[in-house]
Scaffold this active site. Structure first.
Site, PDB file in Angstrom:
ATOM      1  N   HIS A 259     -14.059-107.363  24.890  1.00 45.64           N
ATOM      2  CA  HIS A 259     -14.521-105.966  24.908  1.00 45.64           C
ATOM      3  C   HIS A 259     -15.304-105.696  26.183  1.00 45.64           C
ATOM      4  CE1 HIS A 259     -16.516-108.934  22.550  1.00 45.64           C
ATOM      5  NE2 HIS A 259     -17.589-108.567  23.158  1.00 45.64           N
ATOM      6  N   CYS A 260     -15.102-106.548  27.203  1.00 45.87           N
ATOM      7  CA  CYS A 260     -15.860-106.353  28.441  1.00 45.87           C
ATOM      8  C   CYS A 260     -14.932-106.117  29.623  1.00 45.87           C
ATOM      9  CB  CYS A 260     -16.742-107.569  28.683  1.00 45.87           C
ATOM     10  SG  CYS A 260     -17.751-107.956  27.265  1.00 45.87           S
ATOM     11  N   LEU A 261     -14.229-107.184  30.045  1.00 43.19           N
ATOM     12  CA  LEU A 261     -13.451-107.065  31.265  1.00 43.19           C
ATOM     13  C   LEU A 261     -12.424-105.935  31.242  1.00 43.19           C
ATOM     14  CD1 LEU A 261     -14.982-109.548  32.152  1.00 43.19           C
ATOM     15  CD2 LEU A 261     -12.857-110.553  32.912  1.00 43.19           C
ATOM     16  N   ILE A 263     -12.572-103.231  29.537  1.00 46.38           N
ATOM     17  CA  ILE A 263     -13.188-101.928  29.218  1.00 46.38           C
ATOM     18  C   ILE A 263     -14.154-101.466  30.306  1.00 46.38           C
ATOM     19  CG2 ILE A 263     -14.608-100.685  27.537  1.00 46.38           C
ATOM     20  CD1 ILE A 263     -11.984-101.613  26.304  1.00 46.38           C
ATOM     21  N   ASP A 264     -15.028-102.357  30.738  1.00 47.04           N
ATOM     22  CA  ASP A 264     -16.118-101.953  31.650  1.00 47.04           C
ATOM     23  C   ASP A 264     -15.618-101.257  32.918  1.00 47.04           C
ATOM     24  OD1 ASP A 264     -18.154-104.900  30.873  1.00 47.04           O
ATOM     25  OD2 ASP A 264     -17.650-103.114  29.727  1.00 47.04           O
TER      26      ASP A 264
END
Ligand code: SAJ
Length: 418
Positions: A259-261, A263-264
């Site tokens: 849920h980071c790379l 999405i961010d």
């Protein structure tokens, strides 16, 4: 020590709350998810990076309690809630930050401090959270209460990178606020790194993940070119790393999950389009390249079956690993999801096995105990997530043909590298 509230008890908030309680702060963990609160009250950790023993120790110390509601008073409130995208709109969803801010504003007292840890676009702390806190409390940010941003840098899984040993950026809207926030984090991490403004800290966090996502996309695209040219990508990247400086090793895979790379970077892409009137080209290109990988896996799988005069339709395919990365159980944004769906749409009978994933309803599921002996029953095995728990010698020996998306197996006449 301080009265600390951590709002959001997920993979960021629970380790943070437990660590703060371990060093002696009086911590209240707040989350609206009953299941989390019940698990904590049953003294069971639901976050891989927090052991049951660690949780029980801080509960028994009296330094940590969990609740659905804010405590009446606090010195520092930390917001560690999700910042996803709104569906496929490409628009950030800050609703969790907003509701956490409203909860905090209702009990915010003069002299208290609020810190946002959730990853977001530059300006969120000062332009969205500050006015929301002011509206709900009647207090003036930077004057009546302190406000800052300290990005989380949790690296899920047994990576050796912990909350304590990862340098922690700290920022605030005033020098006084920065000192208070720095002093707090200095009690729980080995090193704090002050930066000049919350927007700088917000952008730094995004850049860290944007750089990773972009370089992974570069490796994904170059790996496809290497495959077409008959060049071993891994021999090439290892040769490139011999340069020793100004190189970093990012490897191709079946897609970028978590849920980071994925999405961010889109947070900043949305912000530049909506606030600066221009695209953030690297973020959009990396997203396009990385999102094309699951379908590329399906195409390569079809080609391997075709080489055996088999159609995807009706073939039995086993997927090894559905979590978004090795040695974790999180399937959010995992490339395994579109890979399984893509194969099923082409008529394949898909089975998956993953020792870390508890809930899976997209296809048949095989336990790790069952799978080695059943390998021969499949037409194709695809290694999507290379958990350490898999017995790779057994897989290489028993599997019919394997598409290895992680360069975990030695290439041979049965093993094909993605
Ligand atoms: N991946 C590749 N090739 C690589 C590295 C990763 O395909 O060379 C894939 C993984 O398989 C996975 C995805 O990328 O699907 C993300 O995995 P990850 O381990 O790189 O990242 P996360 O999401 O677990 O944690 C990241 C980390 N950020 C960076 O690596 C820059 C972590 O340090 C952050 O704290 C975390 O995001 C976060 O919460 O922002």
């Amino acid at each position: 020590m301080s009265n600390v509230v951590v709002v959001g008890l997920g993979y960021v908030g629970l380790p943070l709350a437990v660590r703060a309680a371990e060093v002696g702060h009086n911590v209240t963990g707040v989350d609206l998810d009953n299941r989390k609160i019940e698990a904590i009250q049953e003294r069971t950790s639901y976050i891989e990076d927090v052991t049951d023993t660690q949780l029980q120790t801080v509960l028994d110390s009296g330094n940590f309690t969990a609740s659905r509601a804010m405590p009446g008073v606090f010195d520092i409130a930390i917001i560690a809630v999700p910042t996803p995208m709104k569906g496929h709109s490409g628009e950030p969803d800050l609703s969790y930050v907003e509701s956490a801010g409203q909860m905090i504003a209702a009990v915010l007292a003069r002299g208290a401090t609020v810190v946002l840890e959730s990853t977001t676009y530059p300006g969120t702390t000062e332009n969205l959270l500050a006015p929301l806190l002011e509206e709900g409390s009647g207090l003036i940010p930077s004057e009546d209460f302190h406000l800052g941003f300290s990005p989380e840098r949790i690296d899920p899984g047994p990576t050796g990178n912990t909350l304590q040993n990862t340098p922690k950026l700290v920022s605030a809207t005033t020098p006084e606020g920065l000192q208070i926030i720095k002093d707090f984090y200095d009690t729980i991490v080995d090193e704090t790194v002050p930066v000049s403004t919350p927007a700088t800290a917000e952008m730094t966090k995004l850049f860290e993940n944007i750089q990773a996502n972009t370089l992974i996309a570069l490796s994904n695209e170059v790996a496809q070119i290497c495959h077409d040219l008959g060049i071993d990508f891994y021999e090439m990247i290892d040769a490139a790393m011999t340069k020793g400086h100004s190189m970093s090793r990012w490897t191709p895979g079946p897609g970028v999950g978590g849920h980071c790379l994925p999405i961010d970077p889109l947070y900043l892409a949305w912000y530049t389009r909506s606030h600066l009137g221009r695209p953030f080209k690297f973020a959009e290109l990396a997203d396009e390249v990385n999102n094309s990988r699951p379908d590329y896996v399906v195409q390569r799988a079809a080609a391997m079956l075709n080489d055996q005069q088999k159609a995807v339709n009706g073939s039995k395919i086993l997927i090894l690993g559905t979590a978004y990365k090795p040695n974790v159980g999180d399937v959010r944004e995992s490339p395994a999801l579109p890979i399984v769906k893509g194969l099923q749409e082409r008529g394949a009978q898909v089975t998956v096995t993953d020792p870390h994933v508890d809930h899976w309803d997209l296809s048949d599921f095989m336990t790790i105990e069952e799978f080695p002996s059943y390998l021969k029953a499949f037409d194709l095995v695809i290694l999507v997530t290379d958990h350490d728990a898999f017995d790779y010698d057994k897989i290489a020996e028993a599997a019919p043909t394997i598409l290895d998306c992680r360069n975990r197996l030695q290439p041979n006449d049965k093993v094909v590298m993605l």
